[in-house]
Design a protein around this motif. Structure first.
Motif, PDB file in Angstrom:
ATOM      1  N   ASN A  20      -1.137   8.388  -8.181  1.00  0.00           N
ATOM      2  CA  ASN A  20      -1.478   7.403  -9.070  1.00  0.00           C
ATOM      3  C   ASN A  20      -0.613   6.264  -9.110  1.00  0.00           C
ATOM      4  O   ASN A  20       0.614   6.754  -9.454  1.00  0.00           O
ATOM      5  CB  ASN A  20      -1.964   7.501 -10.354  1.00  0.00           C
ATOM      6  N   THR A  22       0.921   2.743 -11.155  1.00  0.00           N
ATOM      7  CA  THR A  22       0.942   1.782 -12.156  1.00  0.00           C
ATOM      8  C   THR A  22       1.721   0.793 -11.734  1.00  0.00           C
ATOM      9  O   THR A  22       2.753   0.890 -10.901  1.00  0.00           O
ATOM     10  CB  THR A  22       1.119   2.312 -13.470  1.00  0.00           C
ATOM     11  N   LYS A  44      -4.983  -2.717 -12.389  1.00  0.00           N
ATOM     12  CA  LYS A  44      -6.232  -2.125 -12.921  1.00  0.00           C
ATOM     13  C   LYS A  44      -6.178  -0.788 -12.165  1.00  0.00           C
ATOM     14  O   LYS A  44      -6.607   0.175 -13.084  1.00  0.00           O
ATOM     15  CB  LYS A  44      -7.524  -2.920 -12.570  1.00  0.00           C
ATOM     16  N   ASP A  45      -5.970  -0.571 -10.974  1.00  0.00           N
ATOM     17  CA  ASP A  45      -5.845   0.765 -10.434  1.00  0.00           C
ATOM     18  C   ASP A  45      -4.989   0.756  -9.133  1.00  0.00           C
ATOM     19  O   ASP A  45      -4.554  -0.334  -8.709  1.00  0.00           O
ATOM     20  CB  ASP A  45      -7.399   1.172  -9.971  1.00  0.00           C
ATOM     21  N   LYS A  47      -3.147   3.449  -5.815  1.00  0.00           N
ATOM     22  CA  LYS A  47      -3.019   5.039  -5.321  1.00  0.00           C
ATOM     23  C   LYS A  47      -2.056   4.694  -4.298  1.00  0.00           C
ATOM     24  O   LYS A  47      -2.016   3.907  -3.366  1.00  0.00           O
ATOM     25  CB  LYS A  47      -4.635   5.249  -4.685  1.00  0.00           C
ATOM     26  N   PHE A  55      -3.810  -1.223  -4.238  1.00  0.00           N
ATOM     27  CA  PHE A  55      -3.838  -1.512  -5.730  1.00  0.00           C
ATOM     28  C   PHE A  55      -4.608  -2.762  -6.010  1.00  0.00           C
ATOM     29  O   PHE A  55      -4.738  -3.708  -4.952  1.00  0.00           O
ATOM     30  CB  PHE A  55      -2.468  -1.729  -6.443  1.00  0.00           C
ATOM     31  N   LYS A  58      -5.684  -6.766 -12.722  1.00  0.00           N
ATOM     32  CA  LYS A  58      -6.620  -7.396 -13.774  1.00  0.00           C
ATOM     33  C   LYS A  58      -6.605  -8.888 -13.420  1.00  0.00           C
ATOM     34  O   LYS A  58      -5.503  -9.309 -13.264  1.00  0.00           O
ATOM     35  CB  LYS A  58      -6.352  -6.932 -14.957  1.00  0.00           C
ATOM     36  N   GLU A  66      -5.674  -8.092  -4.757  1.00  0.00           N
ATOM     37  CA  GLU A  66      -5.732  -6.750  -4.174  1.00  0.00           C
ATOM     38  C   GLU A  66      -4.761  -6.450  -2.836  1.00  0.00           C
ATOM     39  O   GLU A  66      -4.473  -7.415  -2.270  1.00  0.00           O
ATOM     40  CB  GLU A  66      -6.961  -6.713  -3.591  1.00  0.00           C
TER      41      GLU A  66
END
Length: 122
Positions: A20, A22, A44-45, A47, A55, A58, A66
């Protein structure tokens, strides 16, 4: 930390457990209301699977990003050098205008890692 699109802008990435990811993008605003102000787009997410990185951020003032690409070794000779790692891939900037219309702009990028002993100033 990696450079972003313009001087003074950057991406900070932290790899957590199980791949994950961040972090955030810190960039200068482009719209009339935030031009020149620093805006932080938190992930927001995200990997990381082997060297494949994705990723999305927000939305801040109707703009979000993105990224789909890889983490590769760059031209830096040691881990402390600039561009020891490079994020290579496609960055998509999404924006919603005042009429709620979404536009997207994609571009290929190569974002170089900062030297480890130097941090950007805000």
């Amino acid at each position: 930390m990696y450079n972003f699109l313009r001087d003074g802008e950057f991406v900070q990435i932290t790899v957590e457990d199980e791949g994950n990811v961040t972090g955030f993008i810190s960039r200068f605003g482009d719209s009339e209301s935030d031009r020149g102000a620093f805006l932080d787009h938190f992930f927001k997410d995200g990997k990381l699977n082997t060297n494949k990185l994705t990723f999305s951020t927000k939305s801040v003032h109707g703009v979000w990003f993105e990224f789909h690409g890889t983490v590769d070794r760059g031209e830096g000779r040691s881990a402390g050098d600039e561009a020891y790692y490079v994020l290579k891939g496609t960055l998509t900037e999404n924006a919603i205008d005042e009429n709620k219309k979404t536009t997207s702009r994609s571009r290929d990028v190569a974002l170089k890692s900062f030297p480890q002993d130097v941090a950007p100033s805000k």
